[in-house]
Design a protein around this motif. Structure first.
Motif, PDB file in Angstrom:
ATOM      1  N   UNK A 110       0.977  -1.206  -0.126  1.00  0.00           N
ATOM      2  CA  UNK A 110      -0.058   0.048  -0.124  1.00  0.00           C
ATOM      3  C   UNK A 110       0.773   1.118   0.067  1.00  0.00           C
ATOM      4  N   UNK A 111       1.880   1.391   0.866  1.00  0.00           N
ATOM      5  CA  UNK A 111       2.902   2.397   0.777  1.00  0.00           C
ATOM      6  C   UNK A 111       3.627   2.724  -0.386  1.00  0.00           C
ATOM      7  N   UNK A 112       4.032   1.506  -1.127  1.00  0.00           N
ATOM      8  CA  UNK A 112       4.629   1.694  -2.420  1.00  0.00           C
ATOM      9  C   UNK A 112       3.781   2.087  -3.598  1.00  0.00           C
ATOM     10  N   UNK A 113       2.429   1.482  -3.828  1.00  0.00           N
ATOM     11  CA  UNK A 113       1.631   2.178  -4.723  1.00  0.00           C
ATOM     12  C   UNK A 113       1.013   3.575  -4.517  1.00  0.00           C
ATOM     13  N   UNK A 114       0.806   3.858  -3.043  1.00  0.00           N
ATOM     14  CA  UNK A 114       0.463   5.360  -2.666  1.00  0.00           C
ATOM     15  C   UNK A 114       1.524   6.398  -2.918  1.00  0.00           C
ATOM     16  N   UNK A 115       2.874   6.140  -2.614  1.00  0.00           N
ATOM     17  CA  UNK A 115       4.025   6.702  -3.103  1.00  0.00           C
ATOM     18  C   UNK A 115       3.955   6.836  -4.704  1.00  0.00           C
ATOM     19  N   UNK A 116       4.215   5.697  -5.156  1.00  0.00           N
ATOM     20  CA  UNK A 116       4.140   5.838  -6.642  1.00  0.00           C
ATOM     21  C   UNK A 116       3.142   6.506  -7.469  1.00  0.00           C
ATOM     22  N   UNK A 117       1.993   6.504  -6.877  1.00  0.00           N
ATOM     23  CA  UNK A 117       0.838   7.230  -7.613  1.00  0.00           C
ATOM     24  C   UNK A 117       0.978   8.780  -7.452  1.00  0.00           C
TER      25      UNK A 117
END
Length: 418
Positions: free
Chosen positions: A201-208
């Motif tokens: 979730x953190x990876x996708x949030x930062x990437x988005x």
């Protein structure tokens, strides 16, 4: 019956048949030349990209250690029902396997592998192997229990039972914060051990977030570049490409210097009177966003610029001549025409950002590390290649799912710049 004129015209003559054969032979030679030219590229891609990627993903379900180092135990465990306590044959098989490897490095390797599934298994296995009698003992079970009463624990034998196959779901389940109970039921791990779902979730949030910022900043920059004269556009393009002149490590390290409390950014803001105290811009999420946007911004600008450069101004002038205000011209004409560049740039930035490792490791805090950091940790430090492969494989599936959803939404033809 005499042949009609149409049949005579359609009948091939020796001359036309010869020409057709020559044309066919020429086409076949051309095809073989094309294939010969493509062969090096195809072979290079296959051996250095497709094959390593396939082996990497296979490692997430591969389980060579237990069947390889404990072959007799694995055979007995596969035949065991998994209920109750194993019989004397299981203890005898394990004793024979431990005697065979106790003076070799294999004991440490199999202990480490089983320790992934059940903490403390490595110490138990090493202690038992060293204390087992050197010769066969008819009271094998009693010998194990005399060494350590933990051999009565059903969880010990449950792990051996689950890990006895050549393939395993252990790594994939661990990467999803799941585990298989001794009775075979799949359940969530304890709350204090649930780290990977939050990590995704953190990876996708930062990437988005980084992708959105890159598009918001890059869109007007690309628009100005596309409307500038040739000389000005060349200078602006060179400035966009300047970050590529230095390595990613150097750029990320530079932000550590710039964003610290006594760095240039805080000093400039204080000198301008915008702040009274230094802002916390390093070793947190803000520093990760700033550094990643700086690194990835050119990947958003260039695809958008290439699409905008090909848009004719006649479309905008035609819409304006029909009475549309500037905002409506942008919303109904210009923005739809630039969607292929936005889709391509956004996809490129997102795919690159989900695998970022160096920049978050340098400018982020402990709670800002992304999936790439943990893949590197399990690969290099923990030497848990199975879990590293599982994390990478699931990340690949997540990115592929997002790409397919985006392609379904905006069209796959818009995800590439033509």
């Amino acid at each position: 019956m005499a042949a009609t004129s149409h049949e005579l015209a359609a009948a091939p003559t020796p001359r036309t048949a010869s020409l057709a054969a020559q044309v066919g032979a020429a086409e076949r030679r051309h095809l073989w030349r094309m294939l010969a030219l493509l062969a090096p590229s195809v072979l290079f891609t296959a051996f250095f990209f497709v094959v390593p990627l396939a082996l990497f993903m296979f490692r997430s379900v591969d389980n060579p250690e237990v069947p390889g180092y404990l072959p007799q135990t694995a055979a007995v465990m596969q035949a065991w029902s998994g209920q109750g306590e194993p019989d004397e044959a299981a203890f005898a098989a394990l004793a024979a396997d431990l005697r065979a490897i106790r003076d070799t490095p294999a004991l440490g390797l199999i202990g480490r592998r089983l320790n992934y599934a059940l903490p403390g298994f490595r110490g138990l296995l090493t202690r038992t192997a060293r204390r087992l009698p050197a010769v066969d003992d008819t009271a094998t079970k009693a010998a194990f229990l005399a060494i350590d009463e933990k051999w009565r624990d059903p969880a010990i034998w449950g792990v051996l039972h689950q890990q006895s196959g050549r393939l395993t779901s252990f790594y994939l389940l661990t990467a999803l914060d799941l585990e298989k109970a001794p009775d075979g039921e799949i359940r969530r791990v304890a709350p204090e051990q649930r780290i990977f779902i939050d990590l995704y979730g953190r990876t996708l949030t930062v990437s988005l977030g980084v992708t959105a910022l890159c598009l918001l900043i890059g869109y007007p920059v690309a628009a100005v570049m596309s409307r500038a004269g040739p000389r000005a556009a060349s200078w602006m393009l060179m400035l966009v490409l300047v970050p590529f002149w230095t390595s990613l490590l150097v750029r990320s390290t530079a932000w550590v210097i710039l964003l610290q409390n006594e760095g240039l950014v805080n000093k400039s803001l204080i000198a301008l009177g915008l702040i009274d105290q230094p802002l916390a811009l390093i070793f947190n999420r803000a520093g990760v966003f700033i550094a990643m946007v700086h690194v990835l911004l050119p990947y958003a600008i260039l695809p958008i610029y290439s699409v905008m450069k090909g848009i004719s101004g006649n479309h905008l002038r035609a819409a304006a001549s029909l009475g549309a205000p500037p905002l409506r011209v942008f919303r109904t004409v210009y923005l739809p025409l630039t969607l292929p560049g936005l889709a391509a740039g956004g996809t490129l930035v997102f795919v690159l950002s989900v695998g970022f490792y160096v920049t978050p490791a340098l400018v982020g805090g402990p709670g800002d590390q992304m999936i790439g950091y943990f893949i590197a940790y399990f690969t290099n430090s923990a030497v848990n290649w199975g879990l590293a492969s599982a994390l990478g494989a699931l990340l690949l599936l997540v990115v592929a799912a997002i790409y397919l959803a985006l392609g379904k939404l905006v069209g796959f033809d818009r995800l590439r710049v033509r």
